[in-house]
Design an enzyme around this catalytic site. Structure first.
Site, mmCIF file in Angstrom:
data_model
loop_
_atom_site.group_PDB
_atom_site.id
_atom_site.type_symbol
_atom_site.label_atom_id
_atom_site.label_comp_id
_atom_site.label_asym_id
_atom_site.label_seq_id
_atom_site.Cartn_x
_atom_site.Cartn_y
_atom_site.Cartn_z
ATOM 1 C CG ASP A 309 26.561 1.698 -18.599
ATOM 2 O OD1 ASP A 309 27.133 0.755 -18.041
ATOM 3 O OD2 ASP A 309 27.096 2.422 -19.467
ATOM 4 C CD GLU A 356 27.766 0.083 -13.578
ATOM 5 O OE1 GLU A 356 28.718 -0.171 -12.800
ATOM 6 O OE2 GLU A 356 27.887 0.745 -14.601
ATOM 7 C CG ASP A 409 30.793 -5.503 -18.144
ATOM 8 O OD1 ASP A 409 30.771 -5.783 -19.358
ATOM 9 O OD2 ASP A 409 30.543 -4.364 -17.708
#
Length: 529
Positions: A309, A356, A409
């Site tokens: 992340d 990411e 998201d």
């Protein structure tokens, strides 16, 4: 993991590798207890993936959630979320009775976290009481061994949870000063006073780890690999910060001096103010990154590959002054960069990570990613702004890439299309060389595009496969409430959709036929669908 306990060499993807999978958080699985868990429904989900020719299941972070129930604000980097424990398997283990678990009705398509937390915590307390009363005494040696093996993080975490309950859930910096500062006499006194609660928390983690081992074994037998997700930052109110304040930029009261966020971006005109404490990378470097590496090692015990992340923060993170109301004003500060990844390579002998690399990305982020052969992420919902050099356009992909229709998201692709400006709708259909379509056609179009792309791995959220709308969105960045609650029910699963996916996967040559990927029978079943 390989047979010798070291990470397997899945990353970077080999030149001819092509596979696919679905994105679904464990909490979104169906079941009667208000929230998805790692039990029978998870095994059935893995079976469904395998039968549809899918080789990967990607999930969100699995840590114990705190503020806002966000999996990206866990109370520990090492513990698991006790809400994911399967009550069915506790009944099977004779730690609970079936009648214990039939005392509450829950909505099936949405998580009522307050009700679920109260319900499950009560049952876990009962399982602990039954265990102490002699139920499954054969598990006692394994439990004690678990406490010893994981003592480095488990004892601090269990005490942290016991103290949070004692002080009514208060942020730990509001506890008595001697506990905030971890004075030895106060800590020892608390351990004695709260010994039963500490033991229960350790037992709950033992149960969860035992169940996740069962889940992973089933996935391995089925040829389905698991992608975990490691938040870059940790929660300010976590056992991580409380137990290791020396690794964070904190003031004399142990409050963050600067906090995390990102400047204005696709999701927010004011940026996103996350509020996590920032690492003291100099202190971590002096310790050879041992604590940082242990975070990766802990998750790798449960999954095959980790999505990193907010990868760009390894190169540089956006530092915002503590107390700021928005993330608009801040500065980029260098992160550990290659130094940390070299240390991990030495310790772990492999880097099974997906980067990411989304958001405001600068060349140093791509250089770091490519230096270690990490696949990046591409999201088709970001691709149709009309710019030919847009990195999310399939024409601009490298093979060592994971492509998504959308992420947790994003809105669902159906809803994304409904809110898309007319010019970007036209760009979408033009890129597909079709005259146009309706909102119900968008998810199918993006899945087709992802599966046909050069990317080694293509992934779609289950919501897109089922062509769901706004009601199925998982998270709205920058909105602290009302997220993470979507669940699917068995009745909305479409056999036709999974049959279509199996056929598309076969036609796209994304059946993972690597020697260790799946048993031959499952391969044949997937090919027949």
């Amino acid at each position: 993991m390989s047979e010798n306990g070291q990470p397997s060499s899945l990353i970077p993807f080999s030149a001819n590798y092509r596979a696919s999978g679905l994105l679904l958080h464990v909490t979104s699985l169906p079941g009667p207890y208000g929230i998805g868990d790692v039990g029978p429904a998870a095994l059935s989900w893995i079976d469904r993936l395998a039968q549809a020719g899918q080789s990967w299941w990607q999930m969100l972070p699995l840590g114990p959630t705190g503020y806002g129930n966000s999996p990206y604000q866990p109370m520990s980097s090492f513990a698991g979320n006790e809400l994911l424990i399967s009550l069915d398997w506790l009944i099977e283990d004779e730690l609970l009775q079936k009648s214990d678990c039939q005392t509450h009705w829950f909505p099936q398509s949405k998580i009522d976290y307050d009700a679920v937390i109260h319900f499950k915590h009560g049952l876990l307390e009962k399982a602990w009481a039954n265990f102490n009363a002699g139920a499954r005494s054969d598990l006692r040696p394994d439990y004690e061994e678990f406490r010893i093996h994981h003592a480095q993080w488990l004892e601090d975490y269990a005490l942290f949870r016991a103290l949070k309950e004692k002080f009514g859930g208060a942020y730990y910096v509001e506890w008595p000063a001697e506990l905030v500062q971890r004075r030895a006499d106060a800590i020892n006194r608390a351990r004695r006073e709260l010994a039963d609660h500490i033991g229960q928390t350790c037992f709950v983690q033992f149960l969860l780890f035992r169940q996740t081992e069962r889940l992973r074994a089933h996935a391995q037998r089925s040829g389905v690999k698991l992608i975990g997700d490691l938040p870059f930052f940790v929660s300010p109110d976590s056992s991580d910060v409380w137990a290791h304040p020396e690794f964070f930029l904190l003031d004399e009261r142990q409050r963050p001096r600067v906090v995390s966020g990102v400047p204005p971006d696709y999701f927010s005109a004011q940026g996103q103010l996350w509020g996590n404490p920032i690492y003291d990378w100099d202190a971590l470097r002096r310790s050879d990154y041992s604590w940082s590496i242990s975070r990766f090692r802990a998750l790798m015990a449960h999954v095959d590959v980790i999505r990193l992340d907010h990868f760009r923060a390894f190169a540089a993170a956006w530092h915002v002054q503590a107390g700021a109301k928005t993330a608009e004003i801040g500065k980029w500060v260098p992160g550990p960069g290659a130094d940390l990844f070299n240390a991990m390579q030495r310790e772990l002998h492999a880097l099974p990570f997906i980067a990411e690399d989304l958001g405001l990305i600068t060349p140093d982020v791509y250089i770091l990613r490519d230096q270690f052969g990490l696949p990046g992420m591409r999201v088709l919902q970001f691709a149709f702004d009309g710019k030919p050099d847009n990195p999310h356009l399939p024409a601009n992909y490298s093979h060592n890439t994971v492509v998504y229709t959308g992420t947790h998201d994003n809105s669902t692709t159906r809803n994304w299309f409904e809110e898309l400006p007319d010019d970007q709708r036209k760009n979408l259909w033009d890129s597909l060389k079709v005259p146009g379509g309706e909102s119900g056609d968008a998810a199918v179009a993006l899945i087709n595009l992802a599966w046909s792309s050069l990317a080694a791995l293509s992934i779609a959220p289950l919501q897109d496969l089922l062509n769901l709308g706004r009601e199925a969105r998982m998270n709205i960045p920058g909105h602290p409430e009302g997220n993470w609650s979507w669940r699917f029910t068995e009745d909305i699963l479409s056999d036709r959709a999974f049959a279509w996916l199996a056929d598309l996967t076969k036609k796209s040559k994304r059946l993972d036929v690597s020697p260790d990927s799946r048993p031959e029978k499952v391969l044949e079943d997937a090919s027949r669908n």
